[in-house]
Design a protein around this motif. Structure first.
Motif, PDB file in Angstrom:
ATOM      1  N   ALA A  91       3.308   3.597  -0.050  1.00  0.00           N
ATOM      2  CA  ALA A  91       2.512   4.327  -0.970  1.00  0.00           C
ATOM      3  C   ALA A  91       1.763   4.657  -0.065  1.00  0.00           C
ATOM      4  CB  ALA A  91       1.676   3.770  -1.748  1.00  0.00           C
ATOM      5  N   LEU A  96      12.054   1.558  -7.436  1.00  0.00           N
ATOM      6  CA  LEU A  96      10.856   2.308  -7.917  1.00  0.00           C
ATOM      7  C   LEU A  96      11.332   3.076  -8.690  1.00  0.00           C
ATOM      8  CD1 LEU A  96       7.968   2.011  -6.498  1.00  0.00           C
ATOM      9  CD2 LEU A  96       8.120   3.060  -5.269  1.00  0.00           C
ATOM     10  N   LEU A  97      11.709   4.203  -8.134  1.00  0.00           N
ATOM     11  CA  LEU A  97      11.381   5.471  -9.798  1.00  0.00           C
ATOM     12  C   LEU A  97      12.681   5.535 -10.756  1.00  0.00           C
ATOM     13  CD1 LEU A  97      11.561   8.552  -6.580  1.00  0.00           C
ATOM     14  CD2 LEU A  97       9.988   7.191  -8.421  1.00  0.00           C
ATOM     15  N   THR A 132       1.663  -1.391 -10.397  1.00  0.00           N
ATOM     16  CA  THR A 132       2.966  -0.431  -9.770  1.00  0.00           C
ATOM     17  C   THR A 132       2.802   0.728  -9.874  1.00  0.00           C
ATOM     18  OG1 THR A 132       4.063  -0.788 -10.333  1.00  0.00           O
ATOM     19  CG2 THR A 132       3.216  -2.576  -9.017  1.00  0.00           C
ATOM     20  N   ASN A 133       2.810   0.890 -11.645  1.00  0.00           N
ATOM     21  CA  ASN A 133       3.060   2.485 -11.603  1.00  0.00           C
ATOM     22  C   ASN A 133       1.953   3.329 -11.130  1.00  0.00           C
ATOM     23  OD1 ASN A 133       6.080   1.972 -13.247  1.00  0.00           O
ATOM     24  ND2 ASN A 133       4.826   1.794 -15.027  1.00  0.00           N
ATOM     25  N   VAL A 173       2.691   4.829  -7.826  1.00  0.00           N
ATOM     26  CA  VAL A 173       3.076   6.227  -8.138  1.00  0.00           C
ATOM     27  C   VAL A 173       2.748   7.348  -8.193  1.00  0.00           C
ATOM     28  CG1 VAL A 173       6.313   6.648  -8.631  1.00  0.00           C
ATOM     29  CG2 VAL A 173       5.551   4.207  -7.784  1.00  0.00           C
ATOM     30  N   GLU A 187      11.866  14.405  -6.363  1.00  0.00           N
ATOM     31  CA  GLU A 187      12.070  12.404  -6.906  1.00  0.00           C
ATOM     32  C   GLU A 187      13.738  12.871  -7.610  1.00  0.00           C
ATOM     33  OE1 GLU A 187       8.876  11.065  -9.012  1.00  0.00           O
ATOM     34  OE2 GLU A 187       7.921  11.002  -7.356  1.00  0.00           O
TER      35      GLU A 187
END
Length: 245
Positions: free
Chosen positions: A74, A114-115, A126-127, A130, A170
């Motif tokens: 990140a 991840l996405l 983790t969210n 992001v 994204e």
């Protein structure tokens, strides 16, 4: 053996050096494999150490290791958007996208996992990491659009436009991975830059403040740049719509 025939001296790594070593190997594995498919044994084997040693430095196991690796990734992503506020806006945006898309290319499986979510190692933490990257990217773009916002910051229409475009970037990145990394990165970048300009102009049509900063941004664009190319490609498409004016 060294050149004089003696064995090289063994050097014990410090705590920080060993932790960094393990993290580098974990990042390499998470970049090209979904996190569910990476085990502590894999990390240990990649780093040439024992599994208990990995646990010594990451007592929380794979979950902790993944979160630390994600934080490192990140931070790299956030750096993609660091760009001086000089020159045409689309030139700055193109450079930021070049760095972002290169990261996507080099961390394909990890970025996709991840996405898309659904991983057993996905948590609220983790969210949040992001989402922090998304918000940082938005703040950087606001700064490039107008460094002189008042205390209230950019208005709701501009915030909506920028955050919607980030979501589109994204989505386009994921589709690009699904499509076998086609088209070429340069073409994808140019499409995304032009899409940003289109979103900005559309937003400006209903917001005087956005219209002001959009005119200022477009004034310094070059004819052979993304905006000029977009204008020349759009005009033939809409020339038959004069009856709507």
């Amino acid at each position: 053996m060294s050149s004089n025939g003696t064995a090289p001296a063994y050097r014990r790594l410090s705590v920080d050096e060993r932790r960094t070593q393990l993290l580098v190997h974990a990042l390499g594995l998470f970049a090209h494999r979904p996190p569910d498919e990476v085990s502590l044994d894999d990390v240990a084997a990649s780093a040439g150490v024992s599994r208990p040693l990995v646990y010594r430095y990451f007592p929380g196991g794979k979950q902790q290791l993944y979160e630390v690796a994600l934080r490192s990734a990140a931070d790299q992503l956030k750096q993609c958007f660091a760009e001086p506020c000089t020159g045409p806006l689309t030139t700055r945006l193109s450079r930021a996208l070049d760095r972002y898309l290169l990261f996507v290319d080099e961390h394909d499986a990890g970025f996709k996992a991840l996405l898309q979510g659904g991983s057993v190692v996905e948590t609220s933490r983790t969210n949040a990491i992001v989402d922090e990257v998304r918000r940082h990217a938005a703040e950087e773009i606001y700064a490039h659009l107008n460094p002189a916002y008042g205390p209230s910051g950019p208005g709701p229409r501009l915030r909506m436009a920028v955050r919607t475009w980030i979501a589109a970037v994204e989505a386009a990145s994921l589709i690009w991975l699904d499509e076998g990394k086609q088209p070429a990165l340069e073409e994808l970048r140019d499409r995304l830059v032009q899409q940003f300009v289109a979103v900005l102009v559309t937003t400006a049509a209903g917001d005087p403040d956005v219209a002001r900063l959009t005119r200022k941004a477009l004034h310094v664009e070059k004819r052979d740049g993304p905006v000029g190319q977009l204008a020349r490609s759009v005009l033939p498409v809409v020339e038959g719509a004069a009856h709507l004016l």
